[in-house]
Design a protein around this motif. Structure first.
Motif, PDB file in Angstrom:
ATOM      1  N   GLN A 161       0.825  -1.210   0.000  1.00  0.00           N
ATOM      2  CA  GLN A 161       0.000   0.000   0.000  1.00  0.00           C
ATOM      3  C   GLN A 161       0.864   1.267   0.000  1.00  0.00           C
ATOM      4  O   GLN A 161       0.506   2.269  -0.636  1.00  0.00           O
ATOM      5  CB  GLN A 161      -0.938  -0.003   1.208  1.00  0.00           C
ATOM      6  N   SER A 190       0.704   4.547  -2.760  1.00  0.00           N
ATOM      7  CA  SER A 190       0.078   5.750  -2.188  1.00  0.00           C
ATOM      8  C   SER A 190       1.064   6.922  -2.110  1.00  0.00           C
ATOM      9  O   SER A 190       0.999   7.744  -1.189  1.00  0.00           O
ATOM     10  CB  SER A 190      -0.469   5.446  -0.783  1.00  0.00           C
ATOM     11  N   GLY A 208       1.375   9.733  -3.674  1.00  0.00           N
ATOM     12  CA  GLY A 208       0.883  11.113  -3.794  1.00  0.00           C
ATOM     13  C   GLY A 208      -0.036  11.553  -2.679  1.00  0.00           C
ATOM     14  O   GLY A 208      -0.388  12.740  -2.598  1.00  0.00           O
ATOM     15  N   ASP A 209      -0.437  10.678  -1.787  1.00  0.00           N
ATOM     16  CA  ASP A 209      -1.399  11.005  -0.724  1.00  0.00           C
ATOM     17  C   ASP A 209      -0.662  11.029   0.610  1.00  0.00           C
ATOM     18  O   ASP A 209      -0.468   9.981   1.248  1.00  0.00           O
ATOM     19  CB  ASP A 209      -2.522   9.954  -0.730  1.00  0.00           C
ATOM     20  N   MET A 210      -0.249  12.250   1.054  1.00  0.00           N
ATOM     21  CA  MET A 210       0.577  12.367   2.258  1.00  0.00           C
ATOM     22  C   MET A 210      -0.160  11.925   3.517  1.00  0.00           C
ATOM     23  O   MET A 210       0.446  11.311   4.406  1.00  0.00           O
ATOM     24  CB  MET A 210       1.061  13.811   2.425  1.00  0.00           C
ATOM     25  N   GLU A 211      -1.458  12.249   3.611  1.00  0.00           N
ATOM     26  CA  GLU A 211      -2.224  11.862   4.790  1.00  0.00           C
ATOM     27  C   GLU A 211      -2.278  10.333   4.930  1.00  0.00           C
ATOM     28  O   GLU A 211      -2.060   9.785   6.014  1.00  0.00           O
ATOM     29  CB  GLU A 211      -3.638  12.436   4.682  1.00  0.00           C
ATOM     30  N   LYS A 212      -2.534   9.694   3.815  1.00  0.00           N
ATOM     31  CA  LYS A 212      -2.600   8.235   3.848  1.00  0.00           C
ATOM     32  C   LYS A 212      -1.234   7.622   4.109  1.00  0.00           C
ATOM     33  O   LYS A 212      -1.105   6.614   4.810  1.00  0.00           O
ATOM     34  CB  LYS A 212      -3.160   7.709   2.516  1.00  0.00           C
ATOM     35  N   LEU A 213      -0.189   8.299   3.568  1.00  0.00           N
ATOM     36  CA  LEU A 213       1.168   7.801   3.799  1.00  0.00           C
ATOM     37  C   LEU A 213       1.523   7.825   5.275  1.00  0.00           C
ATOM     38  O   LEU A 213       2.141   6.895   5.790  1.00  0.00           O
ATOM     39  CB  LEU A 213       2.184   8.638   3.005  1.00  0.00           C
ATOM     40  N   ARG A 214       1.117   8.930   5.967  1.00  0.00           N
ATOM     41  CA  ARG A 214       1.417   9.030   7.407  1.00  0.00           C
ATOM     42  C   ARG A 214       0.712   7.914   8.176  1.00  0.00           C
ATOM     43  O   ARG A 214       1.287   7.307   9.074  1.00  0.00           O
ATOM     44  CB  ARG A 214       1.001  10.405   7.931  1.00  0.00           C
ATOM     45  N   GLU A 215      -0.561   7.646   7.812  1.00  0.00           N
ATOM     46  CA  GLU A 215      -1.316   6.579   8.493  1.00  0.00           C
ATOM     47  C   GLU A 215      -0.664   5.218   8.260  1.00  0.00           C
ATOM     48  O   GLU A 215      -0.535   4.425   9.191  1.00  0.00           O
ATOM     49  CB  GLU A 215      -2.762   6.564   7.974  1.00  0.00           C
TER      50      GLU A 215
END
Length: 642
Positions: A607, A611, A613-620
Motif C-alpha cells: 500500500q 500511495s 501522492g497522498d501524504m495523509e494516507k502515507l502518514r497513516e
C-alpha cells in the motif's frame, strides 16, 4: 432411518481390524496391523490399521478413516448402507421405518438395484428349494452334477421358472419397479413387452467381495442345450456390476485365500463349486473373460500367490498365457496347472476323490518359466523359433517390478534354457527400456505445469507463504484433534483479570478470539468449535470423537491428523506431559501470529508503494507499519528469531 442410539451401539461393537480384514490381508506390525492398500496400486504394505484408535490410514495415498469411512470408500456405498453392513456383521437389530418417496430418491438407484438383486437371489433360491418344478428340474440338474445341498445353500444357487414373466409378475406383486428389474438385467424389454432374462435356467448369483448380489449367471439345462450355442446368459453391465471388475466366488473364498496365502484361478462357475466340494475354498473364476487389472488388484489385497488352474486344451493354454504377464507386472507370484486334456476342474473332481484332487494340484503345478518353457520350446530345434520362444520368456520376466525377484528368475532361466545369464540380463534391460520409451498419457487439463516465463519470484514467495500458513494451521488443529480435552493451564489469567483453567481446544479458541482470528480451512473451524462445545462433557475424548464423527469429511481429516507418518518403536516413543504440550501449543500460536503479522506487514508495504501522492494516507500507513513492525519483532524475539 437409523436413530442415534442404534448408531452408537453399532460403533461401540465395531472392531476396525475385523472389518478391514474382510477385504485386506493384514499382518501384525507392533501394536498396529499392516496390509496392501485397497485404494491404490500398492506394491508394498502401506495401509495401517490401528486397533487402539479404531482407524485406518494409507501412508502412500492418504485414504483412511474409521470403519464406516473404509466401507463407504471400498464398497462405494452410502453412510446408512455402511451402518447396516456393520449391524449385520455384529448381529445388531436395526429397526427402520418405511422410507418416503423423497428418501427413496435420495438413496439412489444403486441401493434400489442391490435391494432388487437381493430379493431376486432369494426368489430363485426358494424356487429351487420349494417349488415343484424347481425341485424336479433345477435341483435335479445340480444333483446330476454332483453338487451337494450344503454347497447349493452356500452359493445360493437357484432356478428360474420356464414361464417368461414369472419373476416379473412376482416382483410387481411385491412392489418392485420395472425400472430396476430392467436396470439390473433381471428383465429386458422387447417389442411386445417386458420379459424375464433367465427363464428356464439354473441360476448362479454373483456376490461382490462384501457379499452384495451384483449379478446373475443363468445356464440352459443339459436337455435344452443341443444346438444352442449360448448355454450361459449373464447379467449385462450396470451401475452396480462390471464383469471385468468382479470375480465369481470371491466372497466365499476371501477368508480361505488369506488363510492359505494363495488363490486358484479357474474358468467357470461349476469349477469353483467343484473345488469347494473338495475342500479347496481359496478359488475364484473370471468366467470366460480375459483377466483384467481390476480383478488382479482385488486378489492382490488378499495374497501375492496365484495358481492358474485351467483345462489342458488349446483354450485353457491360451487363457493361461494371456494372463501371466499381467499378473507378473502386478507383483504376483504365478504358477500354472493344466489339467489332463479334456478335463476341467469340475469333470476332474468327479473322477477323483478330494484327496486325489488336492494331491494332483500339489504335484503338478509349475512356475510360469517352466510352463512357458514346456509350451514354447518342447520339440523345437529351429534356432529362430527357439530364439523367439526365449525372447517371450525373457519379456515376461522383464515386467516383474521387484528387481531382486527379476534377477532370481533370470538366473533360473539361464540354468534351464542354457543361455548365458549376462545375455538374458542385457535383453531384459532392452525390454524394460522399450517399455519406458512408450508414450505416456497426456497431463490432465486441471493439473498444468507452471510456465517458466510467467512464474515470478513474487508468485513463488506467495506460494511459500501460503504453504507456511497452511502448515501451521494444520499443526494447530492437529493438537486440537489429538489433545483437545487435555488441560494445559490451571491458572491462566484472562484479559478481564479472571483466573481460569483451559484445555487445548479452549486455549486455541480463546487466543483466536483475542485477535479475531479464524482458520482459513472451514473444516478446521468446525472441529475447533465442536471441541470447545463438548469440552465440558464428562468422558469427552477429542481424538475418538472426531475420528468416529458422522460427518465423513471430518472423520477422514481427523484420521489423517491422528496418524504419525513414521511409527517409532516403543523404546523411542516421545512422551509428552502437560508442560510440554502447553509449550508446543503456545509455540504454534506464536508461529501463527508471526505469520499473520508478517502478512500484514507485506500488505502495508504494498500500500505504501501505491500511495506516494497522498501524504495523509502515507502518514497513516507509516504509523501502522511501525506499530506492526514492533509486534512482529516482539513475536520474533519470543520465537528466538531475528
Amino acid at each position: 432411518m437409523i436413530d442415534r442410539a442404534t448408531i452408537d451401539k453399532i460403533m461401540d461393537a465395531t472392531n476396525i481390524v475385523d472389518v478391514v480384514s474382510e477385504f485386506v490381508s493384514l499382518r501384525k506390525a507392533g501394536v498396529n496391523y499392516k496390509g496392501l492398500c485397497p485404494f491404490h496400486d500398492d506394491k508394498t504394505p502401506s495401509f495401517m490399521v490401528s486397533p487402539s484408535k479404531q482407524i485406518c490410514h494409507c501412508f502412500a495415498c492418504g485414504e483412511g478413516g474409521n470403519a464406516i469411512n473404509f466401507l463407504m470408500k471400498h464398497e462405494q456405498i452410502t453412510y446408512p448402507e455402511a451402518l447396516r453392513w456393520l449391524a449385520k456383521k455384529y448381529n445388531i437389530e436395526v429397526e427402520e421405518r418405511e422410507l418416503t418417496a423423497e428418501e427413496q430418491k435420495e438413496q439412489g438407484d444403486r441401493e434400489s438395484m442391490f435391494i432388487v438383486n437381493e430379493w431376486a437371489c432369494q426368489y430363485f433360491h426358494t424356487i429351487l428349494q420349494q417349488d415343484v418344478d424347481g425341485m424336479a428340474i433345477g435341483k435335479q440338474y445340480f444333483r446330476s452334477r454332483g453338487i451337494r445341498d450344503d454347497i447349493i445353500s452356500k452359493f445360493k444357487l437357484g432356478f428360474a421358472l420356464t414361464k417368461r414373466d414369472a419373476l416379473l409378475e412376482e416382483a410387481r406383486r411385491k412392489g418392485y419397479k420395472d425400472e430396476y428389474l430392467v436396470k439390473t438385467g433381471l428383465c429386458y424389454t422387447g417389442e411386445h413387452g417386458t420379459y424375464d432374462r433367465f427363464a428356464g435356467r439354473a441360476i448362479f448369483p454373483w456376490f461382490n467381495v462384501s457379499g452384495k448380489v451384483v449379478a446373475f449367471g443363468g445356464r440352459k439345462l443339459d436337455a435344452a442345450t443341443k444346438g444352442v450355442q449360448q448355454k450361459y446368459v449373464n447379467s449385462p453391465d450396470s451401475e452396480i456390476y462390471h464383469k471385468d471388475h468382479e470375480l465369481y466366488g470371491i466372497y466365499q473364498a476371501k477368508k480361505a485365500i488369506v488363510k492359505c496365502d494363495c488363490v486358484y484361478m479357474v474358468e467357470g462357475y461349476t469349477d469353483v463349486i467343484a473345488m469347494h466340494q473338495c475342500g479347496l475354498e481359496n478359488v475364484v473364476a473370471n468366467s470366460g473373460t480375459a483377466l483384467s487389472i481390476y480383478q488382479i488388484r482385488m486378489l492382490h489385497r488378499f495374497t501375492q500367490n496365484i495358481v492358474l488352474l485351467y483345462d489342458g486344451d488349446a483354450a485353457g493354454i491360451h487363457a493361461a498365457m494371456r494372463g501371466t504377464d499381467m499378473l507378473l507386472q502386478e507383483g504376483m507370484n504365478v504358477k500354472v496347472l493344466l489339467l489332463p486334456d479334456g478335463d476341467d476342474p469340475d469333470s476332474f473332481s468327479r473322477k477323483h476323490t478330494a484327496e486325489e484332487f488336492r494331491k494332483y494340484i500339489d504335484d503338478h503345478q509349475t512356475d510360469f518359466i517352466q510352463f512357458k518353457t514346456d509350451l514354447l520350446l518342447k520339440g523345437v530345434n529351429d534356432p529362430l523359433r527357439r530364439a523367439e520362444a526365449i525372447n517371450s520368456i525373457v519379456r515376461s520376466v522383464s515386467v516383474i517390478p521387484d528387481s531382486i525377484v527379476r534377477s532370481t528368475y533370470l538366473t533360473d532361466c539361464s540354468r534351464r534354457l542354457g543361455v548365458d545369464e549376462h545375455t538374458l540380463i542385457t535383453q531384459t534391460n532392452k525390454f524394460i527400456a522399450q517399455e519406458r520409451e512408450k508414450p505416456t498419457t497426456e497431463r490432465p487439463q486441471d493439473v498444468q505445469a507452471p510456465d517458466a516465463q510467467t512464474t515470478s519470484a513474487n508468485d513463488v514467495a506467495f506460494a511459500v507463504q501460503v504453504n507456511a500458513t497452511a502448515e501451521v494451521e494444520r499443526l494447530l488443529i492437529q493438537q486440537v484433534v489429538r489433545h483437545g480435552e487435555e488441560i494445559i493451564f490451571d491458572d491462566l489469567e484472562t484479559e478481564d483479570g479472571q483466573t481460569v483453567s483451559m484445555n487445548v481446544a479452549q486455549y486455541v479458541d480463546y487466543e483466536f478470539g483475542c485477535d479475531e482470528l479464524s482458520f482459513a480451512e472451514p473444516l478446521y473451524n468446525t472441529i475447533l468449535h465442536e471441541a470447545v462445545e463438548h469440552s465440558a462433557n464428562a468422558g469427552f475424548r477429542a481424538e475418538a470423537y472426531f475420528t468416529q464423527h458422522p460427518d465423513v469429511n471430518i472423520s477422514q481429516l481427523a484420521t489423517r491428523l491422528a496418524i504419525d507418518n513414521y511409527q517409532l518403536g516403543r523404546g523411542f516413543e516421545m512422551k509428552h506431559s502437560g508442560h510440554t504440550l502447553r509449550q508446543r501449543v503456545q509455540h504454534l500460536m506464536l508461529d501463527y501470529r508471526y505469520i499473520i503479522v508478517g502478512e500484514r506487514l507485506k500488505t502495508i508495504n504494498q500500500q505504501l508503494k501505491t500511495s506516494a501522492g497522498d501524504m495523509e494516507k502515507l502518514r497513516e500507513l507509516m504509523k501502522a507499519y511501525m506499530d506492526t513492525s514492533k509486534i512482529y519483532q516482539e513475536l520474533g524475539r519470543q520465537l528466538g528469531r531475528n
